[in-house]
Design an enzyme around this catalytic site. Structure first.
Site, short mmCIF file in Angstrom:
data_model
loop_
_atom_site.label_atom_id
_atom_site.label_comp_id
_atom_site.label_asym_id
_atom_site.label_seq_id
_atom_site.Cartn_x
_atom_site.Cartn_y
_atom_site.Cartn_z
N ARG A 86 16.93 51.16 66.69
CA ARG A 86 18.16 51.86 66.37
C ARG A 86 18.14 52.25 64.90
NH1 ARG A 86 18.47 52.85 70.86
NH2 ARG A 86 20.12 52.43 72.38
N GLU B 202 22.42 60.29 63.64
CA GLU B 202 21.88 61.31 64.55
C GLU B 202 23.04 62.11 65.16
OE1 GLU B 202 19.48 59.45 67.56
OE2 GLU B 202 18.22 58.41 66.14
N HIS C 273 14.04 60.67 68.20
CA HIS C 273 14.56 59.66 69.15
C HIS C 273 14.01 59.91 70.55
CE1 HIS C 273 18.24 56.84 69.91
NE2 HIS C 273 17.21 56.52 70.68
#
Length: 382
Positions: free
Chosen positions: A209, A238, A255
């Site tokens: 994360r 993000e 990601h």
């Protein structure tokens, strides 16, 4: 029955059409009005499932086709008696593939051997545990940090503190969920002090994360001393990630570490099975029915190569992480940070897992059987 489903969830029609009418929407664009008459909501990690979204919704089941669940308001679902399921482990092998592809690339660029390094793994869940298994099978030394698991199992000697990993490891891989409260928070786990403590030459990889790292501190270390290597797949804020940090890391990806077709399909299937059980309608659908044949099913090595050269050859035949780094750079250049980042994820190209490739070994190439099996490939010796 109406099901609202993220449009980027693969095989949703095959998995969920038997249960009712589907409305497929972009994950970031699912709004309260869209679920105002829905019975079920199936999402990925980019949809925030909270009071704002579900305030006036009759939704009785929420499923996320992802490992992580920090985008879900669990207290709200429990309070309203809404069924919930996630897909732990669905794309764990894909993330491990990403890590191996990245480390083999960086080691080649910088002229060191992965097989002689010590890798620290922060988080021993589905991803961290499988990464440790593959690395150990390759003969790579590993140290693992997971305070909650250490506390729960009482396995003294199997786990180490994060500061010990920073002191003793050449490579540090983060695979933790985002936890902001309680005794084992992971928010900015790698803070400014710990980032400054990383030894020159260290490699830092985050595929967990983004908020587990202090991005400003990492940018400062990279821009200042510039003596460590960073590989980031996850980012703070993000999709509006820090452009300055992105320009300084060795590999910057949007990601997508877990975005293999196999992992995505596995996640969809796991939620389909959970939903079928929730409504009392058992599903006969088998996971194997969802998986297409790989474009490259078989590769032959007729002569031995140095182990890491053989690993790189086979890894890149299935997944070359440079493609995703270049893709993000290209999209951001043409579309800007936010839209470029999201478009990379929404239009992510086909990617399979190492396990879909069978490597045939002939002559003296048979000496490569053990490392190729350890890396996750199918292997057959002639």
């Amino acid at each position: 029955m109406k099901l609202v489903i993220d449009a980027n969830i693969p095989a949703a029609d095959q998995c969920f059409e038997p249960f009712g009418t589907l409305q497929r929407l972009s994950g970031r664009e699912i709004r309260p009005v869209d679920v105002a008459d829905a019975d079920a909501l199936i999402v990925r990690s980019i949809t925030q499932v909270n009071q704002v979204l579900l305030a006036k919704s009759p939704v009785r089941f929420v499923g996320t086709c992802t490992i992580g669940t920090d985008h879900i308001d669990h207290a709200l679902l429990n309070e309203r008696g809404i069924g919930f399921a996630s897909a732990p482990g669905c794309n764990a092998d894909a993330v491990v593939d990403y890590v191996l592809s990245s480390l083999l690339l960086v080691s080649e660029r910088e002229g060191w051997s992965l097989l002689t390094r010590t890798v620290g793994i922060v988080g021993a869940g589905n991803v961290g545990g499988r990464l440790q298994q593959r690395l150990q099978a390759l003969g790579v030394a590993t140290l693992v940090c997971d305070p909650p698991k250490e506390e729960a199992t009482g396995a003294l000697g199997e786990f180490f503190s994060l500061d010990t990993l920073i002191e003793r490891c050449d490579v540090l891989c983060l695979h933790t969920p985002l936890v902001k409260d309680g005794p084992h928070t992971t928010y900015q786990l790698l803070n400014a002090e710990r980032i400054n403590d990383l030894a020159p030459g260290a490699v830092l990889l985050n595929a967990g994360r983004g908020d587990c790292i202090d991005g400003l501190a990492l940018r400062s270390r990279l821009a200042g001393k510039g003596d460590i290597t960073a590989i980031l797949d996850v980012w703070e804020d993000e999709p509006e990630i820090d452009a300055g940090l992105r320009d300084l890391v060795a590999l910057a990806t949007p990601h997508i570490a877990g975005h293999s077709l196999d992992g995505k399909l596995r996640g969809t299937w796991m939620i389909q099975q959970a939903f079928a059980e929730h409504i009392g309608q058992p599903s006969p659908l088998r996971f194997s029915e969802l998986c297409p044949l790989p474009a490259l099913a078989e590769l032959t090595l007729q002569q031995a190569l140095p182990v890491e050269d053989a690993l790189r050859l086979c890894v890149r035949a299935v997944y070359d992480v440079r493609r995703d780094h270049d893709m993000l750079q290209r999209h951001v250049f043409h579309q800007g940070i936010k839209k470029g980042f999201d478009d990379c994820r929404s239009n992510y190209p086909l990617r399979r897992e190492f396990a879909t490739l069978r490597v045939l070994l002939e002559n003296d190439a048979t000496v490569l059987e053990a490392p190729l099996l350890a890396a996750g490939f199918q292997v057959q010796c002639a």
